[in-house]
Design an enzyme around this catalytic site. Structure first.
Site, PDB file in Angstrom:
ATOM      1  N   ARG A  58       0.830  -1.212   0.000  1.00  0.00           N
ATOM      2  CA  ARG A  58       0.000   0.000   0.000  1.00  0.00           C
ATOM      3  C   ARG A  58       0.862   1.258   0.000  1.00  0.00           C
ATOM      4  NH1 ARG A  58      -4.120  -0.933   4.772  1.00  0.00           N
ATOM      5  NH2 ARG A  58      -4.892   1.126   4.168  1.00  0.00           N
ATOM      6  N   HIS A 110      -6.423   7.236  12.568  1.00  0.00           N
ATOM      7  CA  HIS A 110      -5.959   5.850  12.455  1.00  0.00           C
ATOM      8  C   HIS A 110      -4.523   5.762  11.961  1.00  0.00           C
ATOM      9  CE1 HIS A 110     -10.397   4.405  12.212  1.00  0.00           C
ATOM     10  NE2 HIS A 110      -9.991   4.601  13.453  1.00  0.00           N
TER      11      HIS A 110
HETATM   12  C1  BV8 Z   1     -11.024   0.665  19.261  1.00  0.00           C
HETATM   13  C2  BV8 Z   1      -6.149   1.836   9.648  1.00  0.00           C
HETATM   14  C3  BV8 Z   1     -11.015   0.655  21.566  1.00  0.00           C
HETATM   15  C4  BV8 Z   1      -5.366   0.639   9.232  1.00  0.00           C
HETATM   16  C5  BV8 Z   1      -8.352   1.051  10.343  1.00  0.00           C
HETATM   17  C6  BV8 Z   1     -13.697  -6.700  18.863  1.00  0.00           C
HETATM   18  C7  BV8 Z   1     -12.360  -6.652  19.221  1.00  0.00           C
HETATM   19  C8  BV8 Z   1     -11.642  -5.452  19.181  1.00  0.00           C
HETATM   20  C9  BV8 Z   1     -12.267  -4.296  18.769  1.00  0.00           C
HETATM   21  C10 BV8 Z   1     -13.590  -4.378  18.387  1.00  0.00           C
HETATM   22  C11 BV8 Z   1     -14.311  -5.544  18.429  1.00  0.00           C
HETATM   23  N1  BV8 Z   1     -15.570  -5.291  17.997  1.00  0.00           N
HETATM   24  C12 BV8 Z   1     -15.675  -3.985  17.660  1.00  0.00           C
HETATM   25  C13 BV8 Z   1     -14.492  -3.424  17.921  1.00  0.00           C
HETATM   26  C14 BV8 Z   1     -14.142  -2.048  17.712  1.00  0.00           C
HETATM   27  C15 BV8 Z   1     -13.438  -1.984  16.356  1.00  0.00           C
HETATM   28  C16 BV8 Z   1     -14.503  -2.013  15.278  1.00  0.00           C
HETATM   29  O1  BV8 Z   1     -15.225  -1.051  15.112  1.00  0.00           O
HETATM   30  N2  BV8 Z   1     -14.562  -3.150  14.549  1.00  0.00           N
HETATM   31  C17 BV8 Z   1     -15.524  -3.267  13.461  1.00  0.00           C
HETATM   32  C18 BV8 Z   1     -14.958  -4.247  12.433  1.00  0.00           C
HETATM   33  C19 BV8 Z   1     -16.846  -3.718  14.009  1.00  0.00           C
HETATM   34  N3  BV8 Z   1     -12.716  -0.736  16.368  1.00  0.00           N
HETATM   35  C20 BV8 Z   1     -11.433  -0.712  16.758  1.00  0.00           C
HETATM   36  O2  BV8 Z   1     -10.781  -1.695  17.036  1.00  0.00           O
HETATM   37  C21 BV8 Z   1     -10.850   0.676  16.891  1.00  0.00           C
HETATM   38  N4  BV8 Z   1     -10.272   0.802  18.175  1.00  0.00           N
HETATM   39  O3  BV8 Z   1     -12.193   0.439  19.273  1.00  0.00           O
HETATM   40  O4  BV8 Z   1     -10.284   0.816  20.376  1.00  0.00           O
HETATM   41  C22 BV8 Z   1     -10.059   0.582  22.649  1.00  0.00           C
HETATM   42  C23 BV8 Z   1     -10.482   1.029  23.866  1.00  0.00           C
HETATM   43  C24 BV8 Z   1      -9.602   0.982  24.893  1.00  0.00           C
HETATM   44  C25 BV8 Z   1      -8.330   0.472  24.692  1.00  0.00           C
HETATM   45  C26 BV8 Z   1      -7.926   0.009  23.451  1.00  0.00           C
HETATM   46  C27 BV8 Z   1      -8.788   0.069  22.411  1.00  0.00           C
HETATM   47  C28 BV8 Z   1      -9.722   0.924  15.884  1.00  0.00           C
HETATM   48  C29 BV8 Z   1     -10.220   0.726  14.489  1.00  0.00           C
HETATM   49  C30 BV8 Z   1      -9.161   1.228  13.520  1.00  0.00           C
HETATM   50  C31 BV8 Z   1      -8.740   0.125  12.586  1.00  0.00           C
HETATM   51  N5  BV8 Z   1      -7.892   0.692  11.518  1.00  0.00           N
HETATM   52  N6  BV8 Z   1      -7.572   1.616   9.409  1.00  0.00           N
HETATM   53  C32 BV8 Z   1      -5.353   0.452   7.740  1.00  0.00           C
HETATM   54  O5  BV8 Z   1      -5.771   1.352   6.968  1.00  0.00           O
HETATM   55  O6  BV8 Z   1      -4.894  -0.624   7.342  1.00  0.00           O
HETATM   56  S1  BV8 Z   1      -9.986   0.793  10.007  1.00  0.00           S
HETATM   57  C33 BV8 Z   1     -10.397   1.207   8.399  1.00  0.00           C
HETATM   58  O7  BV8 Z   1     -11.733   0.752   8.145  1.00  0.00           O
HETATM   59  C34 BV8 Z   1     -10.530   2.686   8.183  1.00  0.00           C
HETATM   60  O8  BV8 Z   1      -9.545   3.408   8.842  1.00  0.00           O
HETATM   61  C35 BV8 Z   1     -11.907   3.047   8.653  1.00  0.00           C
HETATM   62  O9  BV8 Z   1     -11.904   3.430  10.003  1.00  0.00           O
HETATM   63  C36 BV8 Z   1     -12.628   1.745   8.602  1.00  0.00           C
HETATM   64  C37 BV8 Z   1     -13.829   1.848   7.701  1.00  0.00           C
HETATM   65  O10 BV8 Z   1     -13.369   2.167   6.477  1.00  0.00           O
HETATM   66  P1  BV8 Z   1     -14.055   3.314   5.606  1.00  0.00           P
HETATM   67  O11 BV8 Z   1     -13.061   4.411   5.543  1.00  0.00           O
HETATM   68  O12 BV8 Z   1     -15.432   3.661   6.055  1.00  0.00           O
HETATM   69  O13 BV8 Z   1     -14.106   2.554   4.218  1.00  0.00           O
HETATM   70  P2  BV8 Z   1     -15.134   1.431   3.769  1.00  0.00           P
HETATM   71  O14 BV8 Z   1     -14.486   0.673   2.660  1.00  0.00           O
HETATM   72  O15 BV8 Z   1     -15.658   0.689   4.954  1.00  0.00           O
HETATM   73  O16 BV8 Z   1     -16.320   2.313   3.189  1.00  0.00           O
HETATM   74  C38 BV8 Z   1     -16.067   3.101   2.035  1.00  0.00           C
HETATM   75  C39 BV8 Z   1     -17.252   4.030   1.887  1.00  0.00           C
HETATM   76  O17 BV8 Z   1     -17.001   4.918   0.816  1.00  0.00           O
HETATM   77  C40 BV8 Z   1     -18.544   3.294   1.572  1.00  0.00           C
HETATM   78  O18 BV8 Z   1     -19.584   3.832   2.363  1.00  0.00           O
HETATM   79  C41 BV8 Z   1     -18.775   3.612   0.075  1.00  0.00           C
HETATM   80  O19 BV8 Z   1     -20.155   3.693  -0.221  1.00  0.00           O
HETATM   81  C42 BV8 Z   1     -18.123   4.983  -0.022  1.00  0.00           C
HETATM   82  N7  BV8 Z   1     -17.633   5.317  -1.371  1.00  0.00           N
HETATM   83  C43 BV8 Z   1     -17.020   4.496  -2.281  1.00  0.00           C
HETATM   84  N8  BV8 Z   1     -16.698   5.212  -3.382  1.00  0.00           N
HETATM   85  C44 BV8 Z   1     -17.065   6.503  -3.156  1.00  0.00           C
HETATM   86  C45 BV8 Z   1     -17.678   6.573  -1.876  1.00  0.00           C
HETATM   87  N9  BV8 Z   1     -18.169   7.717  -1.374  1.00  0.00           N
HETATM   88  C46 BV8 Z   1     -18.059   8.831  -2.135  1.00  0.00           C
HETATM   89  N10 BV8 Z   1     -17.489   8.852  -3.370  1.00  0.00           N
HETATM   90  C47 BV8 Z   1     -16.988   7.706  -3.904  1.00  0.00           C
HETATM   91  N11 BV8 Z   1     -16.449   7.751  -5.130  1.00  0.00           N
END
Ligand code: BV8
Length: 237
Positions: A58, A110
Site C-alpha cells: 500500500r 488511524h
Molecule cells: C477501538 C487503519 C477501543 C489501518 C483502520 C472486537 C475486538 C476489538 C475491537 C472491536 C471488536 N468489535 C468492535 C471493535 C471495535 C473496532 C470495530 O469497530 N470493529 C468493526 C470491524 C466492528 N474498532 C477498533 O478496534 C478501533 N479501536 O475500538 O479501540 C479501545 C479502547 C480501549 C483500549 C484500546 C482500544 C480501531 C479501528 C481502527 C482500525 N484501523 N484503518 C489500515 O488502513 O490498514 S480501520 C479502516 O476501516 C478505516 O480506517 C476506517 O476506520 C474503517 C472503515 O473504512 P471506511 O473508511 O469507512 O471505508 P469502507 O471501505 O468501509 O467504506 C467506504 C465508503 O465509501 C462506503 O460507504 C462507500 O459507499 C463509499 N464510497 C465508495 N466510493 C465513493 C464513496 N463515497 C463517495 N465517493 C466515492 N467515489
C-alpha cells in the site's frame, strides 16, 4: 454572526476516485485479505513479515506519482483555508492525499501509512520505503521493533481527546466516503446529533445514515465541491 465550528470526517471513499481501493466495496481490501491476518496487533506478533508486506504494497502504491489528490481533497483544502471559524478534518484514512491537497487543520485518527513507529522507543518518523523486522530504528538503534504508524483493530485511535473537543464545539458535522462500520469513528455523528447540522456524503447510504439530518448522494468529486461552495457562500470570508 460567527461561523459555527466545522468537523469533517473522511473515509476511504474520498480517495476512491484517486485510484485507492476502499475496504468494504466489492473490490475492496477486505475482499482480498482478512483483517485478522494483517490489521491487528496479534497478526503482527504472529507473522510480522506478512503484515509488513501488506503495508509495503500500500505504501508503494501511495508513492506512485500517478496517484494524486482528487477534486474532493482539493475542495476540502480550500474550505480549510477559507473557513473563518473552528475547523478540523478528521480522517480515518492512512493515505497522505489530504495533506498533499493542502489541508492543514488535519488529524489522522488511524495513523499514517508514510510514517513508522519503533515499538522499543516509540519514536515516530516519516517513512516512505519498505519496512521489515530487519530495519533498525534510527533513533534507538534497535531492530525488530519498527511497525507501520497505523492504528490496528483493538488499538486506541489517536488524539481522541482533541476529536472530542472539536465535536463538542461543532455546529456542522459532515461525514464523507465512510461506511459507518468501524467505531469509534462511526459514533461521532450520534455524539453531535441534535446540536449540529449533520450531513452524509456518500454514493450509498452508510450503516449510520439514519443518524444524519441530510444526505448528498453521488461521487465525492461531485458532492464535496458542491457542499464546500454552499458552506463558503453562507459563511465564507
Ligand atoms: C477501538 C487503519 C477501543 C489501518 C483502520 C472486537 C475486538 C476489538 C475491537 C472491536 C471488536 N468489535 C468492535 C471493535 C471495535 C473496532 C470495530 O469497530 N470493529 C468493526 C470491524 C466492528 N474498532 C477498533 O478496534 C478501533 N479501536 O475500538 O479501540 C479501545 C479502547 C480501549 C483500549 C484500546 C482500544 C480501531 C479501528 C481502527 C482500525 N484501523 N484503518 C489500515 O488502513 O490498514 S480501520 C479502516 O476501516 C478505516 O480506517 C476506517 O476506520 C474503517 C472503515 O473504512 P471506511 O473508511 O469507512 O471505508 P469502507 O471501505 O468501509 O467504506 C467506504 C465508503 O465509501 C462506503 O460507504 C462507500 O459507499 C463509499 N464510497 C465508495 N466510493 C465513493 C464513496 N463515497 C463517495 N465517493 C466515492 N467515489
Amino acid at each position: 454572526m460567527r461561523a459555527p465550528g466545522l468537523v469533517i470526517l473522511t473515509g476511504a471513499g474520498i480517495s476512491r476516485e484517486s485510484g485507492l481501493a476502499t475496504f468494504r466495496d466489492p473490490d475492496g481490501i477486505w475482499a482480498k485479505v482478512r483483517i485478522e491476518d494483517v490489521a491487528t496487533p496479534e497478526a503482527f506478533a504472529r507473522d510480522p513479515a506478512r503484515v509488513h508486506a501488506f503495508y509495503n504494497a500500500r505504501r508503494a502504491q501511495l508513492r506512485d506519482p500517478a496517484l494524486q489528490p482528487n477534486a474532493a481533497h482539493l475542495a476540502l483544502a480550500e474550505l480549510d483555508r477559507r473557513w473563518p471559524g473552528e475547523f478540523l478534518l478528521v480522517t480515518q484514512n492512512v493515505d497522505n492525499l489530504h495533506e498533499r491537497a493542502g489541508t492543514r487543520r488535519l488529524l489522522h485518527m488511524h495513523g499514517e501509512l508514510m510514517k513508522a513507529r519503533c515499538r522499543h522507543c516509540q519514536t515516530v518518523r516519516l517513512w516512505e520505503e519498505d519496512l521489515s523486522t530487519a530495519v533498525a530504528c534510527p533513533a534507538c538503534g534497535r531492530a525488530g521493533g519498527m511497525r507501520p504508524h497505523v492504528v490496528w483493530f483493538g488499538e486506541m485511535p489517536l488524539e481522541m481527546e482533541r476529536i472530542g473537543r472539536a465535536l463538542e464545539g461543532c455546529g456542522i458535522f459532515a461525514a464523507i466516503g465512510t461506511s459507518g462500520h468501524v467505531y469509534p469513528a462511526a459514533g461521532f455523528v450520534a455524539e453531535v446529533a441534535g446540536r449540529a447540522r449533520t450531513i452524509e456524503l456518500n454514493i450509498a447510504a452508510s450503516e449510520v445514515a439514519s443518524d444524519f439530518d441530510e444526505a448528498m448522494l453521488g461521487p465525492a468529486t461531485e458532492t464535496v465541491p458542491r457542499l464546500v461552495a454552499e458552506l463558503l457562500a453562507e459563511w465564507g470570508d
